[in-house]
Design a protein around this motif. Structure first.
Motif, PDB file in Angstrom:
ATOM      1  N   ALA A  12       0.823  -1.212   0.000  1.00  0.00           N
ATOM      2  CA  ALA A  12       0.000   0.000   0.000  1.00  0.00           C
ATOM      3  C   ALA A  12       0.852   1.256   0.000  1.00  0.00           C
ATOM      4  O   ALA A  12       0.395   2.312   0.425  1.00  0.00           O
ATOM      5  CB  ALA A  12      -0.943  -0.010   1.203  1.00  0.00           C
ATOM      6  N   GLY A  13       2.079   1.160  -0.486  1.00  0.00           N
ATOM      7  CA  GLY A  13       2.979   2.311  -0.520  1.00  0.00           C
ATOM      8  C   GLY A  13       2.892   3.071  -1.821  1.00  0.00           C
ATOM      9  O   GLY A  13       1.908   2.996  -2.561  1.00  0.00           O
ATOM     10  N   GLY A  14       3.960   3.825  -2.123  1.00  0.00           N
ATOM     11  CA  GLY A  14       3.964   4.693  -3.282  1.00  0.00           C
ATOM     12  C   GLY A  14       3.820   3.962  -4.599  1.00  0.00           C
ATOM     13  O   GLY A  14       3.073   4.397  -5.484  1.00  0.00           O
ATOM     14  N   MET A  15       4.520   2.853  -4.784  1.00  0.00           N
ATOM     15  CA  MET A  15       4.415   2.110  -6.034  1.00  0.00           C
ATOM     16  C   MET A  15       3.054   1.450  -6.163  1.00  0.00           C
ATOM     17  O   MET A  15       2.476   1.403  -7.253  1.00  0.00           O
ATOM     18  CB  MET A  15       5.531   1.070  -6.129  1.00  0.00           C
ATOM     19  N   ALA A  16       2.521   0.930  -5.063  1.00  0.00           N
ATOM     20  CA  ALA A  16       1.175   0.347  -5.094  1.00  0.00           C
ATOM     21  C   ALA A  16       0.164   1.386  -5.529  1.00  0.00           C
ATOM     22  O   ALA A  16      -0.723   1.118  -6.356  1.00  0.00           O
ATOM     23  CB  ALA A  16       0.816  -0.218  -3.722  1.00  0.00           C
ATOM     24  N   ALA A  17       0.284   2.595  -4.993  1.00  0.00           N
ATOM     25  CA  ALA A  17      -0.642   3.673  -5.346  1.00  0.00           C
ATOM     26  C   ALA A  17      -0.486   4.073  -6.806  1.00  0.00           C
ATOM     27  O   ALA A  17      -1.482   4.256  -7.522  1.00  0.00           O
ATOM     28  CB  ALA A  17      -0.418   4.877  -4.434  1.00  0.00           C
ATOM     29  N   ALA A  18       0.750   4.210  -7.281  1.00  0.00           N
ATOM     30  CA  ALA A  18       0.989   4.636  -8.662  1.00  0.00           C
ATOM     31  C   ALA A  18       0.405   3.630  -9.649  1.00  0.00           C
ATOM     32  O   ALA A  18      -0.302   3.999 -10.601  1.00  0.00           O
ATOM     33  CB  ALA A  18       2.481   4.810  -8.908  1.00  0.00           C
ATOM     34  N   PRO A  70       8.687  -3.565  -0.209  1.00  0.00           N
ATOM     35  CA  PRO A  70      10.138  -3.425  -0.136  1.00  0.00           C
ATOM     36  C   PRO A  70      10.791  -4.808  -0.197  1.00  0.00           C
ATOM     37  O   PRO A  70      10.239  -5.787   0.330  1.00  0.00           O
ATOM     38  CB  PRO A  70      10.373  -2.756   1.225  1.00  0.00           C
ATOM     39  N   TYR A  71      11.949  -4.897  -0.824  1.00  0.00           N
ATOM     40  CA  TYR A  71      12.589  -6.199  -0.930  1.00  0.00           C
ATOM     41  C   TYR A  71      12.814  -6.876   0.426  1.00  0.00           C
ATOM     42  O   TYR A  71      12.605  -8.092   0.531  1.00  0.00           O
ATOM     43  CB  TYR A  71      13.918  -6.101  -1.690  1.00  0.00           C
ATOM     44  N   SER A 135       8.297   6.022  -8.171  1.00  0.00           N
ATOM     45  CA  SER A 135       6.839   5.924  -8.058  1.00  0.00           C
ATOM     46  C   SER A 135       6.127   7.188  -8.518  1.00  0.00           C
ATOM     47  O   SER A 135       5.113   7.125  -9.222  1.00  0.00           O
ATOM     48  CB  SER A 135       6.434   5.586  -6.622  1.00  0.00           C
ATOM     49  N   HIS A 136       6.649   8.357  -8.143  1.00  0.00           N
ATOM     50  CA  HIS A 136       5.958   9.587  -8.519  1.00  0.00           C
ATOM     51  C   HIS A 136       6.078   9.870 -10.014  1.00  0.00           C
ATOM     52  O   HIS A 136       5.189  10.477 -10.613  1.00  0.00           O
ATOM     53  CB  HIS A 136       6.497  10.784  -7.712  1.00  0.00           C
TER      54      HIS A 136
END
Length: 214
Positions: A12-18, A70-71, A135-136
């Motif tokens: 649910a972090g930045g990449m998930a959101a993008a 994250p890895y 991500s951004h």
């Protein structure tokens, strides 16, 4: 004709959101799952009515499962899911970068995507993708009228074709770089980005891609 998918995102972090925002915009359904259910719910609400939440550790609803973690966390999560990921198409977006930002934490004779494949059920398919964009930057989609490039590596041609179609549906450009061992090169591309960020560009407002000439 675009194939509408149900995409499951673990994280649910930045990449998930993008990726989630682009997927919903493209008409896909998105299932968000996270160890912290409140964070999953918050992201699903942000994505809108095409998004739902799933139960962490249970079989994902989507045939494509984005490992947006994250890895350091992804191997434990994949092992915890176990057979719930059997038969799924897993998309590894991780970068096994060490805290010094100049090296990788994987064994010298391996790479992150391989370690994830070893932790996953034997019949799960793994494709490396999305790991070379911030991500951004990814969230913006096209840059100067040109789609961002998403590099793919994987051993199963059918799995890469399905991920490529998904990537293209997001308004991005999928570029196949070969079999799964090429994921090692993609993970080193993250180090290249971090080096550029630190020593040349001095920010993260850039994208790595390919310009085809002639």
């Amino acid at each position: 004709m675009q194939r509408i998918e149900t995409i499951s995102i673990i994280g649910a972090g930045g990449m998930a959101a993008a990726i989630g925002v682009l997927a919903v915009k493209a008409g896909h359904n998105v299932e968000v799952t996270n160890r912290d259910s409140a964070k999953a719910q918050a992201l699903a609400e942000r994505l809108g009515p095409a998004a739902t939440t799933g139960t962490f550790g249970a079989a994902p609803a989507g045939g494509i499962v984005i490992l947006a973690l994250p890895y350091p966390a992804v191997l434990d999560v994949v092992k915890q899911y176990g057979n719930a990921l059997a038969g799924k198409l897993l998309v590894d977006i991780t970068n096994p970068v060490a805290p010094d930002f100049t090296s990788l934490v994987t064994p010298a004779d391996s790479f992150g995507a391989r370690e994830i494949a070893l932790a996953a059920p034997a019949d799960a398919l793994l494709v490396k993708a999305f790991n070379t964009q911030f991500s951004h930057v990814l969230a913006r989609g096209a840059a100067d009228g040109r789609p961002l490039d998403v590099f793919l590596a994987g051993d199963e041609a059918s799995a890469k074709a399905r991920v490529s179609a998904f990537v293209d549906s997001l308004g991005l450009r999928a570029l196949d770089v070969g079999l799964l061992p090429m994921a090692r090169a993609l993970e080193h591309m993250c180090l290249l980005s971090l080096g550029l960020m630190t020593d040349a560009v001095k920010n993260t407002n850039f994208a790595i891609g390919v310009r085809l000439l002639g």
